[in-house]
Design a protein around this motif. Structure first.
Motif, PDB file in Angstrom:
ATOM      1  N   LYS A 205       1.308  -1.314  -0.278  1.00 29.29           N
ATOM      2  CA  LYS A 205      -0.057   0.075   0.322  1.00 29.29           C
ATOM      3  C   LYS A 205       0.740   1.109  -0.099  1.00 29.29           C
ATOM      4  O   LYS A 205       0.717   2.373  -0.769  1.00 29.29           O
ATOM      5  N   TRP A 211      -4.766  -1.828  -2.908  1.00 28.97           N
ATOM      6  CA  TRP A 211      -5.261  -2.499  -1.595  1.00 28.97           C
ATOM      7  C   TRP A 211      -3.907  -3.731  -1.429  1.00 28.97           C
ATOM      8  O   TRP A 211      -3.521  -5.037  -2.529  1.00 28.97           O
ATOM      9  N   THR A 214      -9.148  -7.365  -1.684  1.00 32.97           N
ATOM     10  CA  THR A 214     -10.286  -7.369  -1.634  1.00 32.97           C
ATOM     11  C   THR A 214     -11.080  -7.730   0.167  1.00 32.97           C
ATOM     12  O   THR A 214     -10.533  -9.899  -0.492  1.00 32.97           O
ATOM     13  N   VAL A 259      -9.357  -4.846   7.545  1.00 31.14           N
ATOM     14  CA  VAL A 259     -10.021  -3.608   7.033  1.00 31.14           C
ATOM     15  C   VAL A 259      -9.800  -3.108   7.811  1.00 31.14           C
ATOM     16  O   VAL A 259      -9.665  -1.265   7.711  1.00 31.14           O
ATOM     17  N   GLU A 263      -5.311  -1.991   7.306  1.00 29.76           N
ATOM     18  CA  GLU A 263      -6.115  -0.780   6.201  1.00 29.76           C
ATOM     19  C   GLU A 263      -5.531  -1.205   5.782  1.00 29.76           C
ATOM     20  O   GLU A 263      -5.221  -0.581   4.155  1.00 29.76           O
ATOM     21  N   THR A 266      -9.917  -3.817   1.889  1.00 33.70           N
ATOM     22  CA  THR A 266     -10.858  -3.161   1.481  1.00 33.70           C
ATOM     23  C   THR A 266     -12.158  -4.112   1.028  1.00 33.70           C
ATOM     24  O   THR A 266     -11.795  -5.160   0.208  1.00 33.70           O
ATOM     25  N   SER A 287      -5.236  -4.222  -6.426  1.00 39.42           N
ATOM     26  CA  SER A 287      -5.596  -4.854  -5.493  1.00 39.42           C
ATOM     27  C   SER A 287      -4.009  -6.116  -5.618  1.00 39.42           C
ATOM     28  O   SER A 287      -4.395  -6.327  -7.270  1.00 39.42           O
TER      29      SER A 287
END
Length: 453
Positions: A205, A211, A214, A259, A263, A266, A287
């Motif tokens: 990230k 990301w 997911t 999440v 972080e 997502t 991602s």
């Protein structure tokens, strides 16, 4: 030259002797001639004709067109290799819910069921309430059991007896975008535990803006894969309902923290990993990874073409060193119903064994469907050693073979279908969209399920 009298006498005697001998031989030959024999029956004179093959018609219900095509192809192979019985398969393809509902109604009414039927794993528990309407398949499974991934039999077993044979293994893996990880300076093979994964995700990230992964908020695969891998799930091997177990709570806390705390994850566009908006999201390199069963490889190739050559397949990181690095997700068990004509049972067993359990059939599960087989010895077949150009030209099936000795089992039970619905509709959404406590979500869900007993 003159002939003497002595010579003439000797010649006459010799001629007389030869004449007598000739008469004796002729007489003996006439006496030895075989007497005419009676005419033999036609069936004795001709070689015995082989018995005519018995034709057996089998009806089959499925909700997947490709499954019907596969079994028709297996029928042709079976008939070519068997002289005593010929199968005539009559498949019917129905929509998912309609097929399962129609099968349940047939069982409840005692008539109208097919001879063979596909039953999806999320629906299988529906048919385990009351008297089981499927034939015990032990007689064919046991012949191959030593070659099979034992844990794949468990979802379709009750009391140690198998009532369905799956179409694939469905091993959970992580699909990594190696290009993104390389940009972040992360060695994909250095990720051994979930702690490693989280640290790698932070780098991804920071360095790329993408990301790490997911999560599904309207689907079960994100959370169910972790629950099973951590030794949880919905039922244990003894049939106990364990949805609110500590192992499940720990697994869900890990996903939630990715999440809400770290972080690095997502919510998937569209809420699940089968939504077209998610495919586009991945195609754009937004991602770096996702954990899903092996059959999801097909989704990559069909819907995410821009990732060809960038993706690799690896085991799931372990919760702890030496722990499970995979489990299983999804599945469809083929069954033989008890409404079949008893005279057809042996032929149906023989055909199902041929189509699902034999070495050649398991190789074709890979070559025809693109699914991971659950027979161990086929992983040494040349077909399963071929490199895959989509997945960085690696032999993907060999990567999966290396996971098979650390594969967490899954057990099902009578309320498995309702539990899957709750995971899809309540637990995942509450966990990711509403940031609710995993333990509280599981406790409330378990109470709801137990109230149905």
């Amino acid at each position: 030259m003159f002939l003497t009298k002595t010579f003439l006498k000797k010649s006459a005697v010799l001629l007389l002797i030869m004449t007598i001998l000739l008469l004796i031989v002729t007489a003996c030959g006439s006496a030895a001639a075989p007497a005419p024999q009676a005419e033999q029956p036609a069936e004795a004179a001709q070689a015995e004709e082989p018995a005519e093959a018995k034709e057996v018609t089998l009806t089959f219900w499925t909700f997947v067109d490709a499954h019907a095509d596969y079994y028709l192809a297996q029928m042709e192979r079976f008939n070519a290799e068997h002289s005593d019985v010929k199968i005539k398969l009559e498949p019917t393809v129905l929509p998912y819910n309609e097929m399962h509902d129609k099968l349940l109604i047939a069982f409840q009414s005692g008539t109208g069921a097919p001879d063979l039927a596909d039953v999806e794993i999320a629906k299988f528990g529906t048919f385990l309430r009351g008297d089981i309407q499927f034939h015990d398949l032990s007689s064919i499974v046991d012949k191959h059991r030593k070659d099979l991934v034992e844990t794949r039999l468990a979802p379709y077993e009750i009391g140690g007896k198998p009532y369905g044979i799956d179409t694939h293994l469905g091993a959970f893996v992580i699909y990594y975008n190696k290009e993104l990880l390389d940009k972040a300076g992360v060695d994909v093979d250095s990720i051994k535990t979930w702690d490693d994964y989280i640290e790698a995700g932070k780098l991804v990230k920071e360095k790329t803006g993408a990301w790490m992964t997911t999560v599904e908020s309207t689907g079960r695969f994100t959370i169910l894969g972790l629950m099973l891998q951590n030794g949880g799930g919905t039922y244990d091997k003894d049939g106990n309902f364990i949805l609110d177990s500590p192992a499940n709570a720990e697994a869900l806390q890990l996903a939630s923290d990715m999440v809400h705390v770290h972080e690095i994850a997502t919510i998937s566009p569209g809420g699940q990993h089968h939504d077209p908006s998610y495919y586009e999201f991945m195609n754009q390199g937004k991602s770096a990874s996702v954990w899903m069963p092996q059959w999801y490889m097909i989704r990559f190739k069909e819907f995410m073409p821009d990732l060809k050559g960038k993706m690799v397949v690896r085991p799931m990181p372990a919760f702890k060193e030496g722990g499970f690095i995979s489990t299983m997700g999804g599945g469809t068990g083929t069954t033989i119903t008890k409404q079949i004509d008893p005279a057809k049972v042996d032929a149906a067993m023989q055909f199902l064994e041929f189509a699902k359990l034999t070495y050649d059939a398991q190789v074709q599960i890979w070559t025809v469907f693109g699914f991971d087989p659950f027979r161990l010895d086929v992983y040494d077949d040349p077909e399963l050693k071929k490199p895959d150009d989509y997945f960085s030209n690696e032999p993907v099936m060999q990567n999966i073979k290396a996971m098979l000795d650390r594969l967490a089992p899954e057990y099902t039970g009578p309320r498995y279908p309702e539990t899957m619905n709750i995971l899809n509709e309540k637990v995942a959404f509450g966990l990711f969209d509403e940031n609710k406590s995993p333990a509280e979500l599981l406790s409330a869900s378990a109470k709801e399920i137990n109230a149905m007993q």
